[in-house]
Design an enzyme around this catalytic site. Sequence first.
Site, short mmCIF file in Angstrom:
data_model
loop_
_atom_site.label_atom_id
_atom_site.label_comp_id
_atom_site.label_asym_id
_atom_site.label_seq_id
_atom_site.Cartn_x
_atom_site.Cartn_y
_atom_site.Cartn_z
CG ASP A 16 -10.90 0.12 0.03
OD1 ASP A 16 -11.87 0.27 -0.73
OD2 ASP A 16 -10.16 -0.87 0.04
CG ASP A 110 -14.06 0.61 -4.02
OD1 ASP A 110 -13.11 0.51 -4.80
OD2 ASP A 110 -14.37 -0.28 -3.21
CD GLU A 111 -8.59 0.33 -3.85
OE1 GLU A 111 -7.65 0.42 -3.04
OE2 GLU A 111 -8.94 -0.72 -4.38
#
Length: 494
Positions: A16, A110-111
Amino acid sequence: MTAPRLRTEPSIAHLDADAFFASVEQAQRPSLRGRPVLVGGTGPRGVVAAASYEARAMGVRSAMSMASARRACPQATVVVPRFDAYTAYSARIMAALRERSDAVEPLSIDEAFADLGAVRPGPGGWPGVARDLRERAVELAGVPVSVGMGRSKLVAKLASAAAKPAGVVVVAPEDEDAFLLPMPVRSLWGVGPVSAERLEKIGVRTVEDLRGQPLDTLTMVLGDAAGSNLFRVARGWDDRPVAETRERKSAGAEHTFERDLHGRAEVAAQLPAVVDQAYARLERHGGAARTVTAKVRFAGFSTVTRAVSLPSPTADRAALHEAAARALDLVELTEPVRLLGVAFSGLSEHAQLMLDLAGPADPAAPGSPAAPDLGGDPGAGADPGAGADPGTDDPDALRPVARRRRGRLRVDDAAPGLDVRHPVHGRGWVVRTRDDGRVAVRFETAATGPGRQIWLDPATEEVELVGALGPDGAELPEGPAEEQPAPGRVSGGG
DNA sequence: TCTGGGGTCCTCCCCCTG
DNA sequence: TCTGCAGGGGGAGGACCC
Protein backbone atom coordinates in the site's frame (compact mmCIF):
# COMPACT_ATOMS: atom_id res chain seq x y z
CA MET A 1 -19.92 -22.49 10.13
CA THR A 2 -16.58 -24.27 10.14
CA ALA A 3 -13.02 -23.01 9.96
CA PRO A 4 -11.46 -23.08 6.48
CA ARG A 5 -8.08 -24.62 5.92
CA LEU A 6 -5.56 -21.77 6.02
CA ARG A 7 -1.99 -21.70 4.83
CA THR A 8 0.73 -22.18 7.41
CA GLU A 9 3.08 -19.42 6.20
CA PRO A 10 2.44 -15.65 6.08
CA SER A 11 2.94 -15.66 2.32
CA ILE A 12 0.25 -13.21 1.22
CA ALA A 13 1.54 -9.67 0.81
CA HIS A 14 -0.41 -6.45 0.75
CA LEU A 15 1.46 -3.44 -0.58
CA ASP A 16 0.00 0.00 0.00
CA ALA A 17 1.47 3.35 -1.00
CA ASP A 18 1.55 6.00 1.71
CA ALA A 19 -0.53 9.14 1.03
CA PHE A 20 -0.07 8.14 -2.60
CA PHE A 21 -1.22 11.18 -4.58
CA ALA A 22 0.50 13.58 -2.18
CA SER A 23 3.67 11.48 -2.24
CA VAL A 24 3.82 11.62 -6.04
CA GLU A 25 3.46 15.40 -5.88
CA GLN A 26 6.29 15.60 -3.36
CA ALA A 27 8.46 13.27 -5.44
CA GLN A 28 8.05 15.39 -8.56
CA ARG A 29 8.12 18.81 -6.93
CA PRO A 30 11.10 19.21 -4.62
CA SER A 31 9.75 22.39 -3.01
CA LEU A 32 6.84 20.36 -1.58
CA ARG A 33 9.00 17.82 0.24
CA GLY A 34 8.56 17.94 3.99
CA ARG A 35 5.63 20.33 3.61
CA PRO A 36 1.87 19.85 3.97
CA VAL A 37 0.28 19.00 0.59
CA LEU A 38 -3.41 18.55 -0.15
CA VAL A 39 -4.55 16.89 -3.37
CA GLY A 40 -8.17 17.33 -4.30
CA GLY A 41 -10.86 19.51 -5.77
CA THR A 42 -10.10 23.20 -5.56
CA GLY A 43 -13.64 24.38 -6.32
CA PRO A 44 -16.12 25.47 -3.66
CA ARG A 45 -17.34 21.89 -3.25
CA GLY A 46 -14.02 20.11 -3.50
CA VAL A 47 -12.86 17.50 -1.02
CA VAL A 48 -9.45 16.17 -0.04
CA ALA A 49 -8.40 13.07 -1.99
CA ALA A 50 -5.04 12.74 -0.32
CA ALA A 51 -3.12 14.62 2.35
CA SER A 52 0.61 14.35 3.00
CA TYR A 53 1.67 13.20 6.45
CA GLU A 54 2.69 16.78 7.25
CA ALA A 55 -0.93 17.85 6.60
CA ARG A 56 -2.34 14.89 8.53
CA ALA A 57 -0.38 16.04 11.55
CA MET A 58 -2.54 19.19 11.44
CA GLY A 59 -5.75 17.15 11.60
CA VAL A 60 -6.51 16.89 7.89
CA ARG A 61 -8.09 13.63 6.74
CA SER A 62 -8.98 12.49 3.26
CA ALA A 63 -12.62 12.98 2.25
CA MET A 64 -12.99 16.11 4.35
CA SER A 65 -14.08 19.27 2.54
CA MET A 66 -11.20 21.22 1.09
CA ALA A 67 -12.52 24.33 2.84
CA SER A 68 -12.23 22.67 6.26
CA ALA A 69 -8.83 21.27 5.35
CA ARG A 70 -7.54 24.72 4.40
CA ARG A 71 -8.82 26.10 7.70
CA ALA A 72 -7.09 23.31 9.62
CA CYS A 73 -3.87 23.68 7.66
CA PRO A 74 -3.65 27.13 6.04
CA GLN A 75 -0.01 26.70 5.12
CA ALA A 76 -0.74 23.64 2.95
CA THR A 77 -0.14 23.66 -0.79
CA VAL A 78 -3.31 22.59 -2.61
CA VAL A 79 -3.11 20.92 -6.02
CA VAL A 80 -5.59 19.21 -8.35
CA PRO A 81 -5.09 15.48 -8.97
CA ARG A 82 -2.99 14.42 -11.96
CA PHE A 83 -4.22 10.92 -12.68
CA ASP A 84 -1.88 10.29 -15.58
CA ALA A 85 1.13 10.75 -13.29
CA TYR A 86 -0.36 8.60 -10.54
CA THR A 87 -1.16 5.83 -13.02
CA ALA A 88 2.45 5.77 -14.20
CA TYR A 89 3.77 5.53 -10.62
CA SER A 90 1.18 2.87 -9.84
CA ALA A 91 2.48 0.74 -12.71
CA ARG A 92 5.96 0.80 -11.15
CA ILE A 93 4.61 -0.29 -7.78
CA MET A 94 2.68 -3.15 -9.38
CA ALA A 95 5.82 -4.12 -11.31
CA ALA A 96 7.67 -4.69 -8.03
CA LEU A 97 4.97 -7.19 -7.08
CA ARG A 98 4.89 -8.87 -10.49
CA GLU A 99 8.63 -9.47 -10.29
CA ARG A 100 7.87 -11.77 -7.36
CA SER A 101 4.54 -13.32 -8.21
CA ASP A 102 2.23 -14.19 -11.09
CA ALA A 103 -0.75 -13.74 -8.81
CA VAL A 104 -1.13 -10.00 -8.23
CA GLU A 105 -4.51 -8.50 -7.41
CA PRO A 106 -4.65 -4.71 -7.67
CA LEU A 107 -7.30 -3.29 -5.33
CA SER A 108 -6.96 0.30 -6.44
CA ILE A 109 -4.40 2.61 -7.98
CA ASP A 110 -2.17 2.46 -4.90
CA GLU A 111 -2.53 -0.97 -3.35
CA ALA A 112 -2.45 -4.63 -4.31
CA PHE A 113 -2.23 -8.15 -2.96
CA ALA A 114 0.34 -10.65 -4.14
CA ASP A 115 0.53 -14.36 -3.42
CA LEU A 116 4.16 -15.06 -2.56
CA GLY A 117 3.50 -18.72 -1.84
CA ALA A 118 6.14 -19.76 -4.38
CA VAL A 119 8.86 -17.60 -2.78
CA ARG A 120 11.50 -19.39 -0.68
CA PRO A 121 12.41 -17.01 2.14
CA GLY A 122 16.13 -16.46 2.76
CA PRO A 123 17.88 -16.12 6.10
CA GLY A 124 15.75 -13.08 6.90
CA GLY A 125 12.60 -15.19 6.77
CA TRP A 126 9.30 -13.63 5.75
CA PRO A 127 10.21 -10.24 7.28
CA GLY A 128 13.21 -10.23 4.93
CA VAL A 129 10.92 -10.96 1.97
CA ALA A 130 8.65 -8.08 3.01
CA ARG A 131 11.60 -5.67 3.41
CA ASP A 132 13.00 -6.64 -0.01
CA LEU A 133 9.62 -6.09 -1.61
CA ARG A 134 9.21 -2.71 0.03
CA GLU A 135 12.68 -1.58 -0.95
CA ARG A 136 12.19 -2.70 -4.54
CA ALA A 137 8.87 -0.84 -4.84
CA VAL A 138 10.46 2.32 -3.46
CA GLU A 139 13.39 1.90 -5.82
CA LEU A 140 11.14 1.51 -8.87
CA ALA A 141 8.52 4.12 -8.02
CA GLY A 142 10.36 6.59 -5.81
CA VAL A 143 7.43 7.01 -3.41
CA PRO A 144 7.04 5.57 0.10
CA VAL A 145 5.09 2.31 0.45
CA SER A 146 4.23 -0.04 3.27
CA VAL A 147 4.03 -3.82 3.15
CA GLY A 148 2.00 -6.17 5.30
CA MET A 149 2.15 -9.95 5.18
CA GLY A 150 0.02 -12.66 6.69
CA ARG A 151 -1.47 -16.02 5.88
CA SER A 152 -4.68 -14.39 4.60
CA LYS A 153 -5.66 -11.28 2.68
CA LEU A 154 -7.49 -10.08 5.77
CA VAL A 155 -4.37 -10.18 7.95
CA ALA A 156 -2.04 -8.90 5.20
CA LYS A 157 -4.19 -5.81 4.68
CA LEU A 158 -4.42 -5.05 8.38
CA ALA A 159 -0.68 -5.61 8.66
CA SER A 160 0.13 -3.06 5.95
CA ALA A 161 -2.09 -0.53 7.72
CA ALA A 162 -0.13 -1.22 10.91
CA ALA A 163 3.13 -0.81 8.98
CA LYS A 164 2.37 2.76 7.83
CA PRO A 165 4.19 4.90 7.12
CA ALA A 166 7.04 3.31 5.20
CA GLY A 167 7.32 0.12 7.19
CA VAL A 168 6.75 -3.62 7.07
CA VAL A 169 4.73 -5.82 9.40
CA VAL A 170 4.63 -9.60 9.09
CA VAL A 171 2.08 -11.42 11.21
CA ALA A 172 3.00 -15.06 11.78
CA PRO A 173 0.04 -17.44 12.21
CA GLU A 174 0.85 -17.99 15.88
CA ASP A 175 0.75 -14.22 16.48
CA GLU A 176 -2.54 -13.63 14.68
CA ASP A 177 -4.76 -13.51 17.76
CA ALA A 178 -2.45 -11.11 19.56
CA PHE A 179 -2.53 -8.90 16.46
CA LEU A 180 -6.25 -9.09 15.69
CA LEU A 181 -8.07 -9.22 19.01
CA PRO A 182 -7.20 -5.74 20.39
CA MET A 183 -8.12 -4.00 17.12
CA PRO A 184 -11.18 -1.77 17.01
CA VAL A 185 -13.89 -3.28 14.80
CA ARG A 186 -13.87 -0.06 12.80
CA SER A 187 -10.50 -1.03 11.37
CA LEU A 188 -11.98 -4.15 9.76
CA TRP A 189 -12.78 -4.08 6.06
CA GLY A 190 -16.53 -3.66 5.67
CA VAL A 191 -17.18 -1.96 9.00
CA GLY A 192 -18.01 1.68 8.40
CA PRO A 193 -19.58 4.27 10.69
CA VAL A 194 -23.06 2.71 10.56
CA SER A 195 -22.02 -0.87 11.31
CA ALA A 196 -19.63 0.33 14.02
CA GLU A 197 -22.46 2.16 15.74
CA ARG A 198 -24.74 -0.87 15.55
CA LEU A 199 -22.02 -3.04 17.04
CA GLU A 200 -21.33 -0.50 19.75
CA LYS A 201 -24.97 -0.81 20.80
CA ILE A 202 -24.45 -4.49 21.61
CA GLY A 203 -21.20 -3.73 23.41
CA VAL A 204 -18.84 -4.69 20.58
CA ARG A 205 -15.84 -2.38 20.17
CA THR A 206 -12.91 -4.67 19.47
CA VAL A 207 -12.33 -7.82 17.46
CA GLU A 208 -12.19 -9.68 20.77
CA ASP A 209 -15.70 -8.43 21.61
CA LEU A 210 -16.77 -9.50 18.16
CA ARG A 211 -15.44 -13.00 18.63
CA GLY A 212 -17.62 -13.33 21.71
CA GLN A 213 -20.81 -12.82 19.71
CA PRO A 214 -22.79 -15.74 18.29
CA LEU A 215 -23.47 -15.84 14.56
CA ASP A 216 -27.19 -15.20 14.85
CA THR A 217 -26.65 -12.04 16.90
CA LEU A 218 -24.31 -10.64 14.27
CA THR A 219 -26.63 -11.47 11.36
CA MET A 220 -29.55 -9.95 13.26
CA VAL A 221 -27.63 -6.72 13.87
CA LEU A 222 -25.85 -6.39 10.51
CA GLY A 223 -27.77 -8.59 8.08
CA ASP A 224 -26.91 -12.02 6.71
CA ALA A 225 -23.93 -11.17 4.57
CA ALA A 226 -22.16 -8.65 6.81
CA GLY A 227 -22.94 -10.63 9.95
CA SER A 228 -21.56 -13.92 8.75
CA ASN A 229 -18.58 -12.15 7.21
CA LEU A 230 -17.65 -10.54 10.54
CA PHE A 231 -18.17 -13.83 12.34
CA ARG A 232 -15.43 -15.30 10.12
CA VAL A 233 -13.20 -12.24 10.24
CA ALA A 234 -13.20 -12.23 14.04
CA ARG A 235 -11.63 -15.68 13.89
CA GLY A 236 -9.16 -14.88 11.14
CA TRP A 237 -11.05 -17.21 8.81
CA ASP A 238 -10.22 -15.94 5.36
CA ASP A 239 -9.20 -18.32 2.61
CA ARG A 240 -9.93 -16.09 -0.36
CA PRO A 241 -7.31 -16.59 -3.06
CA VAL A 242 -5.40 -13.73 -4.62
CA ALA A 243 -7.43 -13.20 -7.79
CA GLU A 244 -5.77 -11.48 -10.71
CA THR A 245 -8.85 -10.09 -12.40
CA ARG A 246 -12.31 -9.05 -11.47
CA GLU A 247 -15.24 -8.64 -13.77
CA ARG A 248 -16.50 -5.09 -14.14
CA LYS A 249 -20.17 -4.71 -13.24
CA SER A 250 -20.88 -1.09 -14.09
CA ALA A 251 -19.40 2.06 -15.56
CA GLY A 252 -20.58 5.59 -15.03
CA ALA A 253 -19.86 9.22 -14.42
CA GLU A 254 -21.23 11.87 -12.15
CA HIS A 255 -20.60 15.52 -11.55
CA THR A 256 -21.25 17.93 -8.72
CA PHE A 257 -21.93 21.41 -10.03
CA GLU A 258 -20.32 24.43 -8.48
CA ARG A 259 -23.75 25.91 -8.06
CA ASP A 260 -27.09 24.13 -7.90
CA LEU A 261 -29.21 23.63 -11.01
CA HIS A 262 -32.78 24.91 -11.00
CA GLY A 263 -35.56 23.40 -13.04
CA ARG A 264 -35.80 20.46 -15.40
CA ALA A 265 -34.51 22.35 -18.41
CA GLU A 266 -31.28 23.27 -16.66
CA VAL A 267 -30.74 19.73 -15.40
CA ALA A 268 -31.62 18.13 -18.75
CA ALA A 269 -29.21 20.44 -20.54
CA GLN A 270 -26.33 19.00 -18.50
CA LEU A 271 -27.28 15.38 -19.10
CA PRO A 272 -25.67 14.75 -22.53
CA ALA A 273 -22.21 15.70 -21.29
CA VAL A 274 -22.48 13.37 -18.31
CA VAL A 275 -23.78 10.55 -20.52
CA ASP A 276 -20.87 11.14 -22.89
CA GLN A 277 -18.37 10.82 -20.08
CA ALA A 278 -20.00 7.62 -18.83
CA TYR A 279 -20.17 6.33 -22.39
CA ALA A 280 -16.47 6.97 -22.95
CA ARG A 281 -15.77 4.82 -19.92
CA LEU A 282 -18.13 2.10 -21.10
CA GLU A 283 -16.51 2.18 -24.52
CA ARG A 284 -13.04 1.77 -23.06
CA HIS A 285 -14.16 -1.45 -21.47
CA GLY A 286 -15.49 -2.55 -24.84
CA GLY A 287 -18.88 -3.34 -23.43
CA ALA A 288 -22.57 -2.86 -23.97
CA ALA A 289 -25.08 -2.05 -21.26
CA ARG A 290 -28.68 -3.02 -20.68
CA THR A 291 -29.58 -0.75 -17.76
CA VAL A 292 -29.10 2.99 -17.59
CA THR A 293 -29.45 4.69 -14.21
CA ALA A 294 -29.82 8.41 -13.71
CA LYS A 295 -28.74 9.74 -10.34
CA VAL A 296 -29.72 13.09 -8.91
CA ARG A 297 -28.48 14.56 -5.65
CA PHE A 298 -30.49 17.48 -4.38
CA ALA A 299 -29.26 20.55 -2.55
CA GLY A 300 -30.28 18.94 0.74
CA PHE A 301 -27.98 16.01 -0.15
CA SER A 302 -30.79 13.48 -0.54
CA THR A 303 -30.17 11.24 -3.54
CA VAL A 304 -32.59 9.66 -5.98
CA THR A 305 -31.85 7.13 -8.70
CA ARG A 306 -34.12 5.97 -11.51
CA ALA A 307 -33.27 3.20 -13.94
CA VAL A 308 -34.41 2.26 -17.42
CA SER A 309 -33.65 -1.20 -18.77
CA LEU A 310 -33.48 -2.02 -22.45
CA PRO A 311 -34.61 -5.33 -23.99
CA SER A 312 -30.99 -6.31 -24.59
CA PRO A 313 -27.54 -4.83 -23.97
CA THR A 314 -26.54 -2.19 -26.45
CA ALA A 315 -23.45 -0.17 -27.25
CA ASP A 316 -25.47 2.23 -29.38
CA ARG A 317 -24.68 5.73 -28.22
CA ALA A 318 -27.97 7.28 -29.26
CA ALA A 319 -29.99 4.52 -27.58
CA LEU A 320 -28.08 4.99 -24.32
CA HIS A 321 -28.53 8.76 -24.48
CA GLU A 322 -32.24 8.25 -25.00
CA ALA A 323 -32.51 5.78 -22.11
CA ALA A 324 -30.65 8.19 -19.81
CA ALA A 325 -33.06 10.96 -20.74
CA ARG A 326 -36.02 8.68 -19.97
CA ALA A 327 -34.50 7.73 -16.62
CA LEU A 328 -33.99 11.38 -15.76
CA ASP A 329 -37.62 12.07 -16.71
CA LEU A 330 -38.65 9.60 -13.99
CA VAL A 331 -36.95 11.70 -11.32
CA GLU A 332 -39.22 14.20 -9.68
CA LEU A 333 -37.18 17.39 -9.39
CA THR A 334 -38.48 18.79 -6.14
CA GLU A 335 -35.36 20.71 -5.11
CA PRO A 336 -32.35 22.38 -6.70
CA VAL A 337 -29.86 19.81 -7.99
CA ARG A 338 -26.21 19.68 -6.95
CA LEU A 339 -25.14 16.44 -8.64
CA LEU A 340 -26.10 14.61 -11.80
CA GLY A 341 -24.84 11.13 -12.62
CA VAL A 342 -25.33 8.35 -15.14
CA ALA A 343 -24.35 4.71 -14.69
CA PHE A 344 -24.45 1.83 -17.12
CA SER A 345 -24.95 -1.66 -15.71
CA GLY A 346 -26.01 -5.07 -16.93
CA LEU A 347 -22.83 -5.02 -18.97
CA SER A 348 -22.14 -7.57 -21.64
CA GLU A 349 -18.63 -8.16 -22.79
CA HIS A 350 -19.32 -7.99 -26.48
CA ALA A 351 -21.18 -5.02 -27.79
CA GLN A 352 -24.41 -6.32 -29.08
CA LEU A 353 -26.10 -4.03 -31.54
CA MET A 354 -29.71 -3.50 -30.63
CA LEU A 355 -32.13 -4.73 -33.25
CA ASP A 356 -33.98 -1.73 -34.49
CA LEU A 357 -37.04 -2.75 -36.44
CA ALA A 358 -37.57 0.82 -37.53
CA GLY A 359 -34.14 1.05 -39.10
CA PRO A 360 -30.81 2.43 -37.89
CA ALA A 361 -30.91 5.09 -35.22
CA ASP A 362 -30.75 8.58 -36.63
CA PRO A 363 -28.83 10.82 -34.27
CA ALA A 364 -30.18 13.90 -35.99
CA ALA A 365 -33.82 12.82 -35.76
CA PRO A 366 -36.12 15.39 -34.16
CA GLY A 367 -36.46 14.75 -30.47
CA SER A 368 -33.40 12.54 -30.40
CA PRO A 369 -31.31 13.16 -27.32
CA ALA A 370 -28.17 12.69 -29.36
CA ALA A 371 -27.71 15.93 -31.19
CA PRO A 372 -25.15 15.88 -34.01
CA ASP A 373 -22.47 17.54 -31.90
CA LEU A 374 -22.52 14.55 -29.57
CA GLY A 375 -21.81 12.02 -32.25
CA GLY A 376 -18.07 12.34 -32.62
CA ASP A 377 -15.39 13.10 -30.10
CA PRO A 378 -16.30 11.69 -26.67
CA GLY A 379 -16.46 14.57 -24.29
CA ALA A 380 -17.25 17.10 -27.01
CA GLY A 381 -20.40 18.06 -25.17
CA ALA A 382 -18.26 18.78 -22.16
CA ASP A 383 -16.32 21.59 -23.73
CA PRO A 384 -16.70 24.45 -21.25
CA GLY A 385 -18.77 27.22 -22.63
CA ALA A 386 -19.72 25.24 -25.73
CA GLY A 387 -22.56 22.87 -26.51
CA ALA A 388 -25.54 22.86 -24.20
CA ASP A 389 -26.70 26.24 -23.01
CA PRO A 390 -27.69 25.88 -19.39
CA GLY A 391 -29.53 29.15 -19.51
CA THR A 392 -27.39 30.89 -16.95
CA ASP A 393 -25.36 34.06 -16.77
CA ASP A 394 -22.45 32.05 -15.39
CA PRO A 395 -21.94 29.03 -17.63
CA ASP A 396 -18.64 28.09 -16.02
CA ALA A 397 -20.36 27.42 -12.71
CA LEU A 398 -22.29 24.66 -14.43
CA ARG A 399 -19.64 23.12 -16.60
CA PRO A 400 -19.98 19.42 -15.94
CA VAL A 401 -16.60 18.25 -17.09
CA ALA A 402 -13.51 20.33 -17.50
CA ARG A 403 -11.42 19.28 -20.43
CA ARG A 404 -7.90 20.53 -20.58
CA ARG A 405 -6.01 20.06 -23.78
CA ARG A 406 -2.28 20.45 -24.03
CA GLY A 407 -1.16 23.60 -25.73
CA ARG A 408 -1.29 27.29 -24.88
CA LEU A 409 -2.56 27.65 -21.29
CA ARG A 410 -6.02 29.22 -21.16
CA VAL A 411 -6.85 31.32 -18.14
CA ASP A 412 -10.05 29.27 -17.62
CA ASP A 413 -8.06 26.05 -17.48
CA ALA A 414 -5.34 27.17 -15.09
CA ALA A 415 -5.51 25.29 -11.81
CA PRO A 416 -2.89 24.74 -9.12
CA GLY A 417 -0.87 21.63 -9.72
CA LEU A 418 -0.92 21.56 -13.51
CA ASP A 419 2.28 21.05 -15.48
CA VAL A 420 3.38 23.89 -17.74
CA ARG A 421 6.37 24.87 -19.86
CA HIS A 422 7.79 28.33 -20.56
CA PRO A 423 10.15 29.03 -23.46
CA VAL A 424 12.69 30.72 -21.18
CA HIS A 425 12.22 29.22 -17.73
CA GLY A 426 11.48 25.64 -18.80
CA ARG A 427 9.21 23.16 -17.10
CA GLY A 428 7.23 24.05 -13.99
CA TRP A 429 3.89 23.77 -12.31
CA VAL A 430 1.09 26.16 -11.46
CA VAL A 431 1.25 27.05 -7.76
CA ARG A 432 -1.69 29.43 -7.67
CA THR A 433 -3.95 31.50 -9.86
CA ARG A 434 -5.28 35.01 -9.39
CA ASP A 435 -8.55 36.62 -10.39
CA ASP A 436 -6.73 38.94 -12.80
CA GLY A 437 -5.67 35.87 -14.79
CA ARG A 438 -2.04 35.81 -13.68
CA VAL A 439 -0.57 32.53 -12.50
CA ALA A 440 2.32 31.74 -10.19
CA VAL A 441 4.54 29.03 -11.66
CA ARG A 442 7.35 27.24 -9.86
CA PHE A 443 10.04 26.02 -12.22
CA GLU A 444 11.34 22.70 -10.96
CA THR A 445 11.29 18.97 -11.59
CA ALA A 446 12.34 15.94 -9.58
CA ALA A 447 15.75 16.27 -11.23
CA THR A 448 16.35 20.00 -10.62
CA GLY A 449 15.87 20.48 -6.89
CA PRO A 450 13.66 23.25 -5.49
CA GLY A 451 13.00 25.94 -8.09
CA ARG A 452 11.90 29.55 -7.98
CA GLN A 453 8.40 30.89 -8.35
CA ILE A 454 7.54 33.47 -11.01
CA TRP A 455 4.25 35.29 -11.71
CA LEU A 456 3.24 35.08 -15.37
CA ASP A 457 0.38 36.34 -17.49
CA PRO A 458 -0.76 33.57 -19.86
CA ALA A 459 -2.61 36.18 -21.94
CA THR A 460 0.64 37.80 -23.01
CA GLU A 461 3.30 35.18 -22.31
CA GLU A 462 3.73 31.80 -23.89
CA VAL A 463 2.83 29.39 -21.13
CA GLU A 464 2.13 25.93 -22.47
CA LEU A 465 0.05 23.30 -20.70
CA VAL A 466 2.06 20.07 -20.92
CA GLY A 467 1.75 16.48 -19.80
CA ALA A 468 2.94 15.16 -16.47
CA LEU A 469 6.26 13.38 -16.12
CA GLY A 470 6.45 9.70 -15.26
CA PRO A 471 8.75 8.20 -12.62
CA ASP A 472 11.50 7.98 -15.25
CA GLY A 473 11.29 11.72 -15.97
CA ALA A 474 9.78 11.30 -19.45
CA GLU A 475 6.62 13.15 -20.42
CA LEU A 476 3.56 10.91 -20.44
CA PRO A 477 1.42 10.61 -23.57
CA GLU A 478 -1.91 12.40 -23.60
CA GLY A 479 -4.76 10.22 -22.41
CA PRO A 480 -8.46 10.35 -23.27
CA ALA A 481 -10.00 13.80 -22.86
CA GLU A 482 -12.35 12.66 -20.13
CA GLU A 483 -9.44 11.53 -17.99
CA GLN A 484 -8.02 15.03 -17.74
CA PRO A 485 -8.23 16.28 -14.18
CA ALA A 486 -11.20 18.48 -13.52
CA PRO A 487 -11.79 20.82 -10.62
CA GLY A 488 -13.58 18.88 -7.97
CA ARG A 489 -12.89 15.58 -9.68
CA VAL A 490 -10.83 13.58 -7.28
CA SER A 491 -10.39 10.04 -6.14
CA GLY A 492 -8.88 7.94 -3.42
CA GLY A 493 -5.25 7.53 -2.64
CA GLY A 494 -4.29 7.66 0.96
C1' DT B 1 -17.58 27.69 3.44
C1' DC B 2 -20.00 21.11 5.27
C1' DT B 3 -20.24 16.74 2.52
C1' DG B 4 -16.08 14.28 -4.75
C1' DG B 5 -16.13 10.47 -7.85
C1' DG B 6 -15.22 5.83 -9.14
C1' DG B 7 -17.04 1.64 -7.97
C1' DT B 8 -19.11 -3.10 -5.40
C1' DC B 9 -22.25 -5.41 -2.69
C1' DC B 10 -26.28 -5.99 0.14
C1' DT B 11 -31.10 -5.46 1.63
C1' DC B 12 -35.70 -4.37 1.02
C1' DC B 13 -39.58 -4.25 -1.67
C1' DC B 14 -42.55 -4.80 -5.55
C1' DC B 15 -44.12 -7.19 -9.51
C1' DC B 16 -44.57 -11.10 -12.33
C1' DT B 17 -45.10 -15.93 -13.04
C1' DG B 18 -46.08 -20.69 -12.23
C1' DT C 1 -61.49 -18.92 -13.42
C1' DC C 2 -60.04 -17.14 -9.08
C1' DT C 3 -56.98 -16.96 -5.06
C1' DG C 4 -52.92 -17.60 -2.35
C1' DC C 5 -48.19 -18.58 -2.08
C1' DA C 6 -43.30 -18.96 -3.21
C1' DG C 7 -39.49 -17.68 -5.82
C1' DG C 8 -37.01 -14.95 -9.15
C1' DG C 9 -35.79 -10.66 -11.14
C1' DG C 10 -35.20 -5.96 -11.10
C1' DG C 11 -35.34 -1.28 -9.10
C1' DA C 12 -34.15 1.77 -5.30
C1' DG C 13 -31.46 3.03 -1.63
C1' DG C 14 -27.73 2.63 1.40
C1' DA C 15 -23.19 1.12 3.38
C1' DC C 16 -18.74 0.75 2.30
C1' DC C 17 -14.08 1.11 0.02
C1' DC C 18 -10.17 3.83 -2.04
